[in-house]
Design a protein around this motif. Structure first.
Motif, PDB file in Angstrom:
ATOM      1  N   SER A  23      -5.988  -1.014  73.889  1.00  0.00           N
ATOM      2  CA  SER A  23      -6.579  -1.975  74.813  1.00  0.00           C
ATOM      3  C   SER A  23      -6.808  -3.294  74.081  1.00  0.00           C
ATOM      4  CB  SER A  23      -7.895  -1.449  75.389  1.00  0.00           C
ATOM      5  OG  SER A  23      -8.839  -1.261  74.361  1.00  0.00           O
ATOM      6  N   GLN A  24      -6.745  -4.391  74.840  1.00  0.00           N
ATOM      7  CA  GLN A  24      -6.888  -5.704  74.210  1.00  0.00           C
ATOM      8  C   GLN A  24      -7.771  -6.607  75.061  1.00  0.00           C
ATOM      9  OE1 GLN A  24      -4.917  -8.777  75.356  1.00  0.00           O
ATOM     10  NE2 GLN A  24      -3.328  -7.864  76.639  1.00  0.00           N
ATOM     11  N   THR A  25      -8.463  -7.489  74.372  1.00  0.00           N
ATOM     12  CA  THR A  25      -9.350  -8.442  75.033  1.00  0.00           C
ATOM     13  C   THR A  25      -8.860  -9.875  74.864  1.00  0.00           C
ATOM     14  OG1 THR A  25     -10.745  -8.565  73.059  1.00  0.00           O
ATOM     15  CG2 THR A  25     -11.368  -6.957  74.754  1.00  0.00           C
ATOM     16  N   LYS A  26      -7.599 -10.037  74.425  1.00  0.00           N
ATOM     17  CA  LYS A  26      -7.087 -11.382  74.165  1.00  0.00           C
ATOM     18  C   LYS A  26      -6.496 -12.040  75.402  1.00  0.00           C
ATOM     19  CE  LYS A  26      -5.680 -12.550  70.189  1.00  0.00           C
ATOM     20  NZ  LYS A  26      -6.957 -13.048  69.680  1.00  0.00           N
ATOM     21  N   GLY A  27      -6.334 -11.278  76.472  1.00  0.00           N
ATOM     22  CA  GLY A  27      -5.751 -11.857  77.680  1.00  0.00           C
ATOM     23  C   GLY A  27      -4.261 -12.096  77.598  1.00  0.00           C
ATOM     24  N   HIS A  28      -3.596 -11.464  76.618  1.00  0.00           N
ATOM     25  CA  HIS A  28      -2.160 -11.647  76.459  1.00  0.00           C
ATOM     26  C   HIS A  28      -1.379 -10.817  77.465  1.00  0.00           C
ATOM     27  CE1 HIS A  28      -2.624 -12.990  71.984  1.00  0.00           C
ATOM     28  NE2 HIS A  28      -2.973 -13.918  72.849  1.00  0.00           N
ATOM     29  N   TYR A  38       8.117  -2.095  74.585  1.00  0.00           N
ATOM     30  CA  TYR A  38       7.361  -3.307  74.796  1.00  0.00           C
ATOM     31  C   TYR A  38       7.284  -3.633  76.273  1.00  0.00           C
ATOM     32  CZ  TYR A  38      11.956  -5.668  74.960  1.00  0.00           C
ATOM     33  OH  TYR A  38      13.242  -6.056  75.264  1.00  0.00           O
ATOM     34  N   SER A  39       6.279  -4.462  76.585  1.00  0.00           N
ATOM     35  CA  SER A  39       6.007  -4.811  77.973  1.00  0.00           C
ATOM     36  C   SER A  39       5.620  -6.275  78.026  1.00  0.00           C
ATOM     37  CB  SER A  39       4.873  -3.924  78.505  1.00  0.00           C
ATOM     38  OG  SER A  39       4.397  -4.387  79.745  1.00  0.00           O
ATOM     39  N   PHE A  40       6.315  -7.052  78.840  1.00  0.00           N
ATOM     40  CA  PHE A  40       6.018  -8.478  78.929  1.00  0.00           C
ATOM     41  C   PHE A  40       5.056  -8.799  80.065  1.00  0.00           C
ATOM     42  CE2 PHE A  40       8.095  -9.345  75.332  1.00  0.00           C
ATOM     43  CZ  PHE A  40       9.361  -9.904  75.321  1.00  0.00           C
ATOM     44  N   ASP A  41       4.858  -7.876  80.970  1.00  0.00           N
ATOM     45  CA  ASP A  41       3.757  -7.965  81.930  1.00  0.00           C
ATOM     46  C   ASP A  41       3.565  -6.590  82.537  1.00  0.00           C
ATOM     47  OD1 ASP A  41       5.948  -9.726  84.126  1.00  0.00           O
ATOM     48  OD2 ASP A  41       5.317  -7.639  84.360  1.00  0.00           O
ATOM     49  N   VAL A  42       2.637  -6.470  83.458  1.00  0.00           N
ATOM     50  CA  VAL A  42       2.228  -5.157  83.949  1.00  0.00           C
ATOM     51  C   VAL A  42       3.391  -4.384  84.581  1.00  0.00           C
ATOM     52  CG1 VAL A  42       0.730  -3.953  85.570  1.00  0.00           C
ATOM     53  CG2 VAL A  42      -0.160  -5.853  84.262  1.00  0.00           C
ATOM     54  N   GLN A  50      -3.170  -5.158  82.614  1.00  0.00           N
ATOM     55  CA  GLN A  50      -2.762  -6.165  81.638  1.00  0.00           C
ATOM     56  C   GLN A  50      -3.312  -5.828  80.255  1.00  0.00           C
ATOM     57  OE1 GLN A  50      -4.702  -9.939  81.346  1.00  0.00           O
ATOM     58  NE2 GLN A  50      -2.769 -11.057  81.189  1.00  0.00           N
ATOM     59  N   ALA A  51      -4.511  -5.248  80.226  1.00  0.00           N
ATOM     60  CA  ALA A  51      -5.185  -5.037  78.947  1.00  0.00           C
ATOM     61  C   ALA A  51      -4.901  -3.681  78.316  1.00  0.00           C
ATOM     62  CB  ALA A  51      -6.682  -5.207  79.132  1.00  0.00           C
ATOM     63  N   ARG A  62       2.682 -18.731  74.556  1.00  0.00           N
ATOM     64  CA  ARG A  62       2.012 -20.018  74.391  1.00  0.00           C
ATOM     65  C   ARG A  62       1.415 -20.149  73.002  1.00  0.00           C
ATOM     66  NH1 ARG A  62      -1.778 -19.313  79.460  1.00  0.00           N
ATOM     67  NH2 ARG A  62      -1.780 -17.261  78.477  1.00  0.00           N
ATOM     68  N   ALA A  63       1.255 -19.044  72.296  1.00  0.00           N
ATOM     69  CA  ALA A  63       0.726 -19.064  70.926  1.00  0.00           C
ATOM     70  C   ALA A  63       1.853 -18.959  69.910  1.00  0.00           C
ATOM     71  CB  ALA A  63      -0.277 -17.935  70.730  1.00  0.00           C
ATOM     72  N   GLY A  64       3.067 -19.332  70.334  1.00  0.00           N
ATOM     73  CA  GLY A  64       4.188 -19.331  69.407  1.00  0.00           C
ATOM     74  C   GLY A  64       4.632 -17.964  68.972  1.00  0.00           C
ATOM     75  N   GLN A  65       4.457 -16.992  69.844  1.00  0.00           N
ATOM     76  CA  GLN A  65       4.927 -15.630  69.607  1.00  0.00           C
ATOM     77  C   GLN A  65       4.162 -14.904  68.507  1.00  0.00           C
ATOM     78  OE1 GLN A  65       6.541 -14.159  71.944  1.00  0.00           O
ATOM     79  NE2 GLN A  65       8.624 -13.958  71.206  1.00  0.00           N
ATOM     80  N   GLN A  66       3.087 -15.460  68.003  1.00  0.00           N
ATOM     81  CA  GLN A  66       2.300 -14.763  66.989  1.00  0.00           C
ATOM     82  C   GLN A  66       1.773 -13.458  67.565  1.00  0.00           C
ATOM     83  OE1 GLN A  66      -0.992 -16.977  65.415  1.00  0.00           O
ATOM     84  NE2 GLN A  66      -2.016 -15.141  64.656  1.00  0.00           N
ATOM     85  N   ALA A  67       1.908 -12.383  66.812  1.00  0.00           N
ATOM     86  CA  ALA A  67       1.449 -11.070  67.254  1.00  0.00           C
ATOM     87  C   ALA A  67       0.114 -10.725  66.619  1.00  0.00           C
ATOM     88  CB  ALA A  67       2.479  -9.999  66.902  1.00  0.00           C
TER      89      ALA A  67
END
Lengths: 113, 113
Positions: free
Chosen positions: A24-29, A48-52, A71-72, A97-102
């Motif tokens: 789970s993530q709280t970054k909103g990515h 991998y998943s680019f959206d839900v 999403q999370a 939008r963050a330059g693909q940083q993981a």
């Protein structure tokens, strides 16, 4: 609290058992990933998943499945665990939008006996 | 297609001497490039990233890397190694847009007193 949380952190399971690893993530990515790490092989992409509504196989998807519940949340399942799935598993998120940083979770160490 | 090669699986240096970890990439398009570090039994931490801005990128803990398109390289350097730099380092490439991250196999940096 960590931005990317993986549960469990450690797990020992028997051959043939079904097991689920959760992330789970709280970054909103929008983008989420599952990797496995083996000594000398680096990290290899499982799914991998680019959206839900988007699920894609990675380099080594055989024997694994995933579910993007929201999403999370992005879970990884081993339908019938085998010993060569013993590895360190990482969940990650990214945002174009963050330059693909993981951003990575702390990892789940899975042992299949 | 994209790929990344880390030219050394292990690098040994003495404390206070320079560090050079080598990375070459293959990409059909302008890539984003990253270096991540993993300390023993820890997750992955971003050291620095290149996303088509300045070719010399400065990161955390005194590390820097230079993007050289003509040589398709993104080598990581540090002027003076510290004992705490001992870790595994991963070079990572990603294309812009809808692309995943591809990891090198890692370079283990050993620092001796």
């Amino acid at each position: 609290d960590a931005d990317v949380t993986q549960t469990p952190r450690n797990r020992i399971t028997k051959t043939g058992k079904r097991i689920m690893l959760e992330c789970s993530q709280t970054k909103g990515h929008d983008r989420m990933y599952w990797y496995r790490q083996d000594p000398g092989l680096g990290l290899r992409l499982i799914y991998y998943s680019f959206d839900v509504k988007d699920i894609n196989k990675g380099e080594i998807s055989d024997g694994y499945s995933v579910s993007r519940q929201a999403q999370a949340k992005f879970s990884l399942s081993l339908e019938s665990a085998i010993p060569n799935q013993t590895a360190l598993y990482f969940c990650a998120t990214s945002d174009a939008r963050a330059g693909q940083q993981a951003f990575f979770g702390q990892g789940t160490r899975l042992t299949v006996v | 297609a994209q790929s990344v090669t880390q030219l050394d699986s292990h690098v040994s240096v003495s404390e206070g001497t320079p560090v050079l970890l080598r990375c070459n990439y293959s990409s059909s398009y302008s890539p984003s490039l990253f270096w991540y570090v993993q300390h023993p039994n820890k997750g992955l931490q971003l050291l620095l990233k290149y996303t088509s801005a300045a070719t010399l990128v400065k990161g955390i803990n005194g590390f820097e890397a230079e993007f050289k398109k003509s040589e398709t390289s993104f080598h990581l350097t540090k002027p003076s190694a510290h004992m705490s730099d001992a870790a595994e380092y991963f070079c990572v490439v990603s294309l812009s847009g809808y692309s995943t991250l591809t990891f090198g196999k890692g370079t283990m940096l050993l620092v001796s007193p």
